[in-house]
Write an enzyme that holds these catalytic residues in place. Structure first.
Site, PDB file in Angstrom:
ATOM      1  N   GLU A 102      41.740  33.715  29.239  1.00 50.03           N
ATOM      2  CA  GLU A 102      41.625  35.019  30.053  1.00 50.03           C
ATOM      3  C   GLU A 102      43.354  35.246  30.434  1.00 50.03           C
ATOM      4  O   GLU A 102      43.819  34.434  30.763  1.00 50.03           O
ATOM      5  CB  GLU A 102      40.509  34.808  31.490  1.00 50.03           C
ATOM      6  CG  GLU A 102      40.389  36.312  32.066  1.00 50.03           C
ATOM      7  CD  GLU A 102      39.509  35.514  33.053  1.00 50.03           C
ATOM      8  OE1 GLU A 102      38.555  36.010  33.011  1.00 50.03           O
ATOM      9  OE2 GLU A 102      40.160  35.554  34.366  1.00 50.03           O
ATOM     10  N   ASP A 104      45.548  37.186  32.748  1.00 49.62           N
ATOM     11  CA  ASP A 104      44.638  38.259  34.625  1.00 49.62           C
ATOM     12  C   ASP A 104      46.777  38.547  34.660  1.00 49.62           C
ATOM     13  O   ASP A 104      47.226  38.089  34.960  1.00 49.62           O
ATOM     14  CB  ASP A 104      44.367  37.253  35.614  1.00 49.62           C
ATOM     15  CG  ASP A 104      43.025  36.806  34.850  1.00 49.62           C
ATOM     16  OD1 ASP A 104      42.800  37.694  34.140  1.00 49.62           O
ATOM     17  OD2 ASP A 104      42.704  35.665  35.462  1.00 49.62           O
ATOM     18  N   GLU A 106      46.453  40.086  38.905  1.00 55.80           N
ATOM     19  CA  GLU A 106      45.831  40.578  40.399  1.00 55.80           C
ATOM     20  C   GLU A 106      46.087  40.725  41.044  1.00 55.80           C
ATOM     21  O   GLU A 106      47.616  39.889  41.505  1.00 55.80           O
ATOM     22  CB  GLU A 106      44.348  39.321  40.555  1.00 55.80           C
ATOM     23  CG  GLU A 106      43.735  39.212  38.823  1.00 55.80           C
ATOM     24  CD  GLU A 106      42.482  37.952  39.336  1.00 55.80           C
ATOM     25  OE1 GLU A 106      40.780  38.337  39.222  1.00 55.80           O
ATOM     26  OE2 GLU A 106      42.583  36.641  38.835  1.00 55.80           O
ATOM     27  N   GLY A 198      35.716  32.982  52.978  1.00 55.12           N
ATOM     28  CA  GLY A 198      35.191  33.111  55.140  1.00 55.12           C
ATOM     29  C   GLY A 198      35.397  34.457  55.312  1.00 55.12           C
ATOM     30  O   GLY A 198      34.904  34.907  56.471  1.00 55.12           O
TER      31      GLY A 198
HETATM   32  C1  LIG Z   1      34.748  38.556  30.181  1.00 56.61           C
HETATM   33  O1  LIG Z   1      33.900  38.977  28.635  1.00 56.61           O
HETATM   34  C2  LIG Z   1      32.273  38.523  28.426  1.00 56.61           C
HETATM   35  C3  LIG Z   1      32.153  39.290  27.301  1.00 56.61           C
HETATM   36  O2  LIG Z   1      32.126  38.911  25.767  1.00 56.61           O
HETATM   37  C4  LIG Z   1      32.082  38.773  29.895  1.00 56.61           C
HETATM   38  O3  LIG Z   1      30.082  38.122  29.815  1.00 56.61           O
HETATM   39  C5  LIG Z   1      32.457  38.062  31.120  1.00 56.61           C
HETATM   40  O4  LIG Z   1      31.834  38.394  31.869  1.00 56.61           O
HETATM   41  C6  LIG Z   1      33.461  38.710  30.537  1.00 56.61           C
HETATM   42  N1  LIG Z   1      34.497  37.691  32.088  1.00 56.61           N
HETATM   43  C7  LIG Z   1      35.519  38.508  32.973  1.00 56.61           C
HETATM   44  C8  LIG Z   1      35.881  37.392  33.448  1.00 56.61           C
HETATM   45  O5  LIG Z   1      35.431  39.458  32.690  1.00 56.61           O
END
Ligand SMILES: *[C@@H]1O[C@H](CO)[C@@H](O)[C@H](O)[C@H]1NC(C)=O
Ligand SMILES: *[C@@H]1O[C@H](CO)[C@@H](O)[C@H](O)[C@H]1NC(C)=O
Length: 278
Positions: A102, A104, A106, A198
């Protein structure tokens, strides 16, 4: 003189219109809604998407296809309110056989400080590569450009053409680098525990609205679940040699921006990691 200037002017205007027409495609050409269907709406002939978060739901969308390399770019306007524990995102996500890569962007606020851009990178299921900087503008006041260059040599995060972070492929000296083809995603969500443990979001300010534009994707589409060699072809402009590293002006911009605005870098915790060595 005047007429040739006019000619040039008309020419430039037409050229720009063509360029933006070519890069501006409707949402459904490359993306679909993933969750929060009643919290997403398309506007402006599907060239713009608005999604919002309230106490019932957030929302998310993702690309129809997976990409093995590319230059991914989105224009984003973040929610203009107190965004304590509200997270607006734009990222590449790949989960294949339960292994997660991943990359990111954010947008968060932290310790009452708004306008923080948090970046992170998961490779082979391991994250913990956070960096944070304070944006030098208010990202909720206007659309800005957020982009990610992803080729075999480097990942570069850009904010309005300024590189803010580089992650080099140092696998040859024991570093790691993402390999899995990924979907492009964007979400808005909240957590009572991140980044401020929290703390409930300030629901009195709901809905929290995020706007997205720019649904064309410059990427190498692949069905492969592992790294796809054809995505490294120099037929794709982002793989060409001049994108293997930043040019001198970009390097200077990167240094300047990090010196002024960086507030957290995981590399100061684990400087010995190969990926943290410059
Ligand atoms: C990333 O993609 C997968 C499906 O390929 C999904 O199940 C998962 O929730 C996704 N994760 C995020 C953090 O978006
Ligand atoms: C990282 O670089 C190595 C060469 O050092 C190369 O073989 C490999 O394909 C690169 N990884 C990716 C995912 O591009």
């Amino acid at each position: 003189m005047a007429s040739s200037l006019l000619f040039i002017f008309v020419f430039v205007v037409l050229a720009c219109e063509n360029a933006s027409a070519a890069t501006d495609v409707p949402f459904e050409e490359n993306y679909e809604t993933l969750w929060g269907y009643d919290h997403i709406s398309l506007r402006n002939q599907n060239r713009e998407l608005r999604m919002f978060l309230d106490q019932h739901s957030g929302a998310g969308f993702w690309s129809l296809r997976r990409y093995g390399s590319g230059f991914f770019r989105m224009r984003i306007k973040t929610p203009p309110k107190d965004t304590t524990n509200i997270v607006t995102t734009y990222y590449l996500n790949s989960t294949i056989d339960n292994i997660r890569d991943e990359i990111d962007f954010e947008f968060i606020s932290k310790d009452r400080r708004p306008n923080i851009l948090h970046t992170n990178l998961f490779i082979n299921g391991r994250g913990g590569r956070e960096q944070e900087l304070v944006l030098w503008f208010d990202p909720s006041a206007d659309f800005h450009d957020y982009a990610l260059l992803f080729n075999q040599h480097q990942l570069v995060w850009f904010v309005d053409d300024t590189p803010i972070r580089v992650f080099k492929n140092k696998t040859s000296i024991g570093g790691s680098f993402p390999t899995q083809p990924a979907k492009v995603m964007a979400t808005i969500w909240s957590s009572p525990n991140w980044p401020s443990p929290g703390k409930q979001p300030n629901w009195a300010d709901a809905p929290f609205i995020a706007d997205y534009q720019g649904f064309s994707i410059d990427g190498c589409v692949t069905q492969s679940t592992t790294s796809d060699p054809q995505c490294y072809s120099s037929n794709y402009w982002w793989n060409q040699e001049k994108y293997w590293q930043l040019d001198t002006i970009q390097q200077q911009k990167l240094l300047d921006v990090r010196k002024k605005y960086l507030i957290y870098d995981y590399c100061t915790r684990i400087p010995k990691s190969p990926e943290c060595k410059s």
